[in-house]
Each structure stands twice: as structure tokens, then as C-alpha cells.
Design a protein around this motif. Sequence first.
Motif, PDB file in Angstrom:
ATOM      1  N   ARG A   1       0.870   5.793   6.564  1.00  0.00           N
ATOM      2  CA  ARG A   1       0.964   4.642   6.862  1.00  0.00           C
ATOM      3  C   ARG A   1       1.496   3.558   5.927  1.00  0.00           C
ATOM      4  O   ARG A   1       2.239   2.728   6.201  1.00  0.00           O
ATOM      5  CB  ARG A   1      -0.700   3.967   7.316  1.00  0.00           C
ATOM      6  CG  ARG A   1      -1.124   4.980   8.589  1.00  0.00           C
ATOM      7  CD  ARG A   1      -2.442   4.327   9.133  1.00  0.00           C
ATOM      8  NE  ARG A   1      -2.795   5.225  10.247  1.00  0.00           N
ATOM      9  CZ  ARG A   1      -3.872   6.102  10.261  1.00  0.00           C
ATOM     10  NH1 ARG A   1      -4.819   6.094   9.109  1.00  0.00           N
ATOM     11  NH2 ARG A   1      -4.431   6.792  11.281  1.00  0.00           N
ATOM     12  N   LEU A   2       0.986   3.647   4.782  1.00  0.00           N
ATOM     13  CA  LEU A   2       1.732   2.887   3.572  1.00  0.00           C
ATOM     14  C   LEU A   2       3.057   3.104   3.463  1.00  0.00           C
ATOM     15  O   LEU A   2       4.047   2.006   3.378  1.00  0.00           O
ATOM     16  CB  LEU A   2       1.152   3.204   2.215  1.00  0.00           C
ATOM     17  CG  LEU A   2      -0.506   2.631   2.144  1.00  0.00           C
ATOM     18  CD1 LEU A   2      -0.830   3.087   0.794  1.00  0.00           C
ATOM     19  CD2 LEU A   2      -0.481   1.151   2.246  1.00  0.00           C
TER      20      LEU A   2
ATOM     21  N   ALA B   1       5.077   3.733   5.754  1.00  0.00           N
ATOM     22  CA  ALA B   1       5.804   3.313   7.137  1.00  0.00           C
ATOM     23  C   ALA B   1       5.865   1.745   6.894  1.00  0.00           C
ATOM     24  O   ALA B   1       6.964   1.251   7.413  1.00  0.00           O
ATOM     25  CB  ALA B   1       5.227   3.714   8.194  1.00  0.00           C
ATOM     26  N   VAL B   2       4.936   1.049   6.299  1.00  0.00           N
ATOM     27  CA  VAL B   2       4.759  -0.165   6.485  1.00  0.00           C
ATOM     28  C   VAL B   2       5.221  -1.045   5.336  1.00  0.00           C
ATOM     29  O   VAL B   2       5.971  -1.733   5.460  1.00  0.00           O
ATOM     30  CB  VAL B   2       3.189  -0.777   6.804  1.00  0.00           C
ATOM     31  CG1 VAL B   2       3.061  -2.271   6.669  1.00  0.00           C
ATOM     32  CG2 VAL B   2       2.687  -0.114   8.202  1.00  0.00           C
ATOM     33  N   VAL B   3       4.762  -0.409   4.242  1.00  0.00           N
ATOM     34  CA  VAL B   3       5.179  -1.035   2.843  1.00  0.00           C
ATOM     35  C   VAL B   3       6.348  -0.448   2.056  1.00  0.00           C
ATOM     36  O   VAL B   3       7.245  -1.051   1.562  1.00  0.00           O
ATOM     37  CB  VAL B   3       4.018  -0.982   2.004  1.00  0.00           C
ATOM     38  CG1 VAL B   3       4.709  -1.672   0.503  1.00  0.00           C
ATOM     39  CG2 VAL B   3       2.712  -1.815   2.391  1.00  0.00           C
ATOM     40  N   ALA B   4       6.542   0.851   2.515  1.00  0.00           N
ATOM     41  CA  ALA B   4       7.642   1.693   2.113  1.00  0.00           C
ATOM     42  C   ALA B   4       7.853   1.532   0.493  1.00  0.00           C
ATOM     43  O   ALA B   4       9.062   1.211   0.256  1.00  0.00           O
ATOM     44  CB  ALA B   4       9.065   1.210   2.539  1.00  0.00           C
ATOM     45  N   PRO B   5       6.751   1.913  -0.267  1.00  0.00           N
ATOM     46  CA  PRO B   5       6.862   1.781  -1.813  1.00  0.00           C
ATOM     47  C   PRO B   5       7.797   2.978  -2.209  1.00  0.00           C
ATOM     48  O   PRO B   5       7.979   4.067  -1.525  1.00  0.00           O
ATOM     49  CB  PRO B   5       5.622   1.972  -2.377  1.00  0.00           C
ATOM     50  CG  PRO B   5       4.752   2.725  -1.309  1.00  0.00           C
ATOM     51  CD  PRO B   5       5.640   2.214   0.123  1.00  0.00           C
TER      52      PRO B   5
END
Lengths: 323, 323
Positions: B247-248, B250-254
Motif C-alpha cells: 500500500r505504501l 501504491a500511495v507514496v511510491a518511495p
Amino acid sequence: MAGAEVSVLGPGPVVLAFDVGGTDTKSALVDADGRLLGLRRTATPIDGAAPAASVVASLPALASALLAEHPGVRPEAVGLSVPGLVDEQAGVGVFASNFGWRDAPIRALAEGAFGLPVAFGHDVRAAGDAEHRLGAAREFGDVIVLAIGTGIAGAIILGGHPYSGGGYAGEIGHTLADPTGDPCTCGATGCLETIASAGAIARRYAAASGADVAGSREVLAAAAAGDQVAATVWNDALDALADALARLAAVVAPEAIVIGGGLSQAGDDLFVPLRERLDARLSFHRRPKLVQARLGDDAGLLGTALAARDLANSAAPAERSEP
Amino acid sequence: MAGAEVSVLGPGPVVLAFDVGGTDTKSALVDADGRLLGLRRTATPIDGAAPAASVVASLPALASALLAEHPGVRPEAVGLSVPGLVDEQAGVGVFASNFGWRDAPIRALAEGAFGLPVAFGHDVRAAGDAEHRLGAAREFGDVIVLAIGTGIAGAIILGGHPYSGGGYAGEIGHTLADPTGDPCTCGATGCLETIASAGAIARRYAAASGADVAGSREVLAAAAAGDQVAATVWNDALDALADALARLAAVVAPEAIVIGGGLSQAGDDLFVPLRERLDARLSFHRRPKLVQARLGDDAGLLGTALAARDLANSAAPAERSEP
């Protein structure tokens, strides 16, 4: 919604704006007063063999028609937004499932076609930028603008500035909602988009009931009329959305989440139960305001025009490509 | 791990650094060469009636001991990090469940106690800053540094700068992992922390097996030795973590997710299966590198010292509080 004679953009450079969607392309000429002249929707050409080139090749004819209708109006720059994965800095369409392009140099193609500087961007981030500069996200520094329609995607604005994660950020529709859920068109399983997009709500209701529905609006109406299948589909969507928004609150902690797109037109029928469910899922977290988007369907086109105007304001003549 | 004679900080102003945890407080004097002098752990005082004041009141004695051991070393500033919700800009401890303070003006209290400028911060963001400036996150612009120990929390660095969401961002341990899961100490239900923290792994194994274990390390060892209960607890933790990391992405794309804290000491036993599970959950997403933290247990103290040095470098004498 911004009509042809409404100037939400205010004064600025004259630009052409194109918001290319998977089905329709919206185009308009923006005059020096910020009016959208000749705003129209035309079918987007889909060409599996040369998807990016055929999209770009369709734009000059649209521009010619707009300019012929408004002979005194001369654009200084072009704005062009597309869906999928977009690297704004490189000017590249990295990937778009509707079109099939990969690493397509769309900005360069469009600059060649127009002989004008082109601001190339992402449709949802353009809409988010418009909501942030002109609409419902205006008063917030840390805010997510979510578009819920056929799919679900978000524009992330942090400290007043857009954050794109190299083009990959904000893909909230492709966060895991249900590990035992349906396969998603993206290749993963149980994505939020397979449960809570307007498209998924209609699809899931049709699959469960056997009835044919045009969209999520009819599912909501059926649920309100006592249809238990419709109520279950609608409630599953609300629960999955509330889970996703609660996770955004914990990780990104925006002051507000602005929701636009087709589903947001349900108004209080969406926002009231969604606020309740989000509230129930949070504890110490920063509670984001849930706010309905203000610019309607044309937010993407307005954001695209804003980007083109920014470029016209910043571009020195030497930087322009004049083939 | 940074020992007393290892100078990972390099030359800079002399500062005192305090990393206050729910159990222990780490303190050290950082000399002009960047060495951590007298690094020690002492019990953190917990006083329900005056939690912030009693924590701050315990620090000058620690400072006196450090300065007595190193009589020639004169600090120019103090760094102080605490857990919970921290508003660095306001200098306020917004909330900390271990201590019970709410909106405590900790920076002002500490400035009063020391007569020196105080850099007040958040323990996990301090550790993230240290990993970003000196450790495993150094080469990345968009990166999340996750601490997985008793709890789970993250420091978010975007475009090379820390993002704190007003002090509320990065609470990855308090994202929903399982809607039917256990109540979390935060008041919500089914938080990631209740399944995947080192503390939860030990607790869940003890509850399921009836056996008493000291920590997650023993659960992993039991799983490796064929204990099916241990294997289930460990696999549940890995699955929940992989869901959260996906989920990180997908959302933050680090570009990378750096993992530190007690659980990261499992090394390949953690990172190899976690990478596999994350990979299986992603499709078009930007795939973050999963990297083990490099600065070990003292990352929070090092980041606290860095913040104090930044403050000493920027503080003009007139800005100092001299009570």
C-alpha cells in the motif's frame, strides 16, 4: 462546472488545453480572460500499433477547429494531460493500460506537432492541481484529491506542492482492499478499484443481481429503495473506501481529502456515511475533512490549462521548439 | 552501531543529545569531532501527574554527569527526541500514550532547564533523518524509514526532505491490517502493530502456544525448528507487513523502504521472504528496494544530535534563551 463563458481561470496567457481520456478527449482554447472557448468532447483514437502517435496526431485538427472559430486568439502554449503513469519531468507517458503505450515521448511528439511549448501532465494530478489552486482543496497545505469514477486515483499535495513519486504516487485505487478479492485489470488482486470505483459498484451489482445497470447511481437508488443486493454492494464499497481513507490518514495525514469524479455526485448519500465510517476507524490520527470536489468534470482540463499557462509565463522564446 | 569512539557524525558543534523512550533514555555528549561521549541508557521516569515536567527534570542530572566526565567539552545546544505525536515546529509533545502528556510545551521546559537552545523532535523521525543523512537511506530522495520494534512507525522523506504531516504522518503501525483483528492500544481495531510488530509476534505466540517467550527472535527460531504455531504467527506478521508495504508503494511510491528496529535484526530471515511477498502483491507500481537500516539502535540518538547541531549552526546568540 465550468461552462464556456465562466472564467474560473482569470486573466493569463492564451493556451490550448487537451485532457485525453480513455474514451473521450476534452479540448478547449483558453483566452486571455481565462474563458474556455469551444470546449468539446471528441472520441479518443485508440490505435494498438502506434497508440501515442495516433493520440498526438489527432490533436492539431482539434486545435485548427478551435482556432478557426476564434480567429483573433493565438495560443502561446499547449497543455496536454493523459491517464496512466506519467513522468511529467521527462515528458514521458510511462504506461497507460487503456492505450498500451510504454515510455512514449509524448511531450516531444506534441511539441513537434504544434511548434509550441507543451506542458505534459497526468490527468488526475492536473485535476488535483486545479482543485488546489481554484477549488475545494484551496485552503489546505497537505491534501489529497481523489477521483472516483471508472477507476480511483489521487493527486497528493504536501506543504502546498504536488508530490508525484516519479509519476507513481497516488495510486490509491491500486492499494490492496481485499486479499481474497477479484483480480484487477492492473494484474494485482483485490485492489480498492475492484470494489469501490463507480464502475465496480455497477459491475458487482450486475453480477450479483443479474440486472443490467448503467452506473453506480442506479445501484445507490436501488439500495435506497430497499434492494438488499444493491445495499450490500454499496456498503462494501463504502467500507473499503473508509478503510483506504483511514490508512491515508495514518500514513499521509492530510488535512483534507477532496473527492471528485462520478461517485462524488452522490453528494450526502456518499459523504455522510463515509465520514461516519472513517471516524469510527480512527483514534489519535489527524482526522481529514472529507470535502466534495468543486470544479466538476472539467477539473482535469482546467488543471491542464493552468500548467500550459505556467509554461507560457516561464518559457523564454529561445526555449521554444520551432520545427 | 555507533560506539563511544566511532565518529559517524563528523566534525561540528558540541551538543548534548537525549533520546527519551518509553522505558529507557539514551544520553550522550557529542564532541567537536562527532564522537558520542559517555553514551548511556538510564530508566525514563514515568510520572502520571506531571509526565513532561518529570522527564525534562531528569535530564540536567544526566548532563551534569556527562560534563563532569568530560570537563573540557562545552555544549552549544541540546537535542531532545520523544515518542508519540510531536509537533516539531511548535516544540510541543502533542500526545504520547506511554507518558500520558497532551500538548506539553517540552521544548520550552527543556530550554528553561538547560539555558541552551533545544532542538525538539520525534524519535522515529530523528532516526529516519540519521539514516537519510548518514545511513541506509542516504542515496534515496523518496524513502520511508520504518522502525519495527515494540511498535511500528515510519519517517517519511520526500524529495530529500522530511515530511511530518503536522506530526501525524508515518503512523504505519496504526493502519488497518485486519478489520476482524485485535483491539490496539491506540483505540482502533486490527492495527498493523497488533500483528506485525516484534512485540505482537511474541505476544501472539505466547497466547497461541501458552509458552512464554522473550521476543520475536525466539518465535522465528521456533518457526525455523518446525513449530507450526510459531510459523503461523511469523507468516501472519510477514503477510500483514507485505500488505502494508504494498500500500505504501501504491500511495507514496518511495524508491526504498529502510527497515530498522528489533525485528530488522532477523536480517535475511525477514528481508528475503518480505521481498518475495511484496513483489507478489505489486503490478505496475514502483517497486521499492527493501533495505536494512545501518545505524542500529543509536539512530534516534544520532538524529537527535544532528538536529541539535543544525540548531547550533543556525542559532544566533540573540535567539538563545538564557533564563
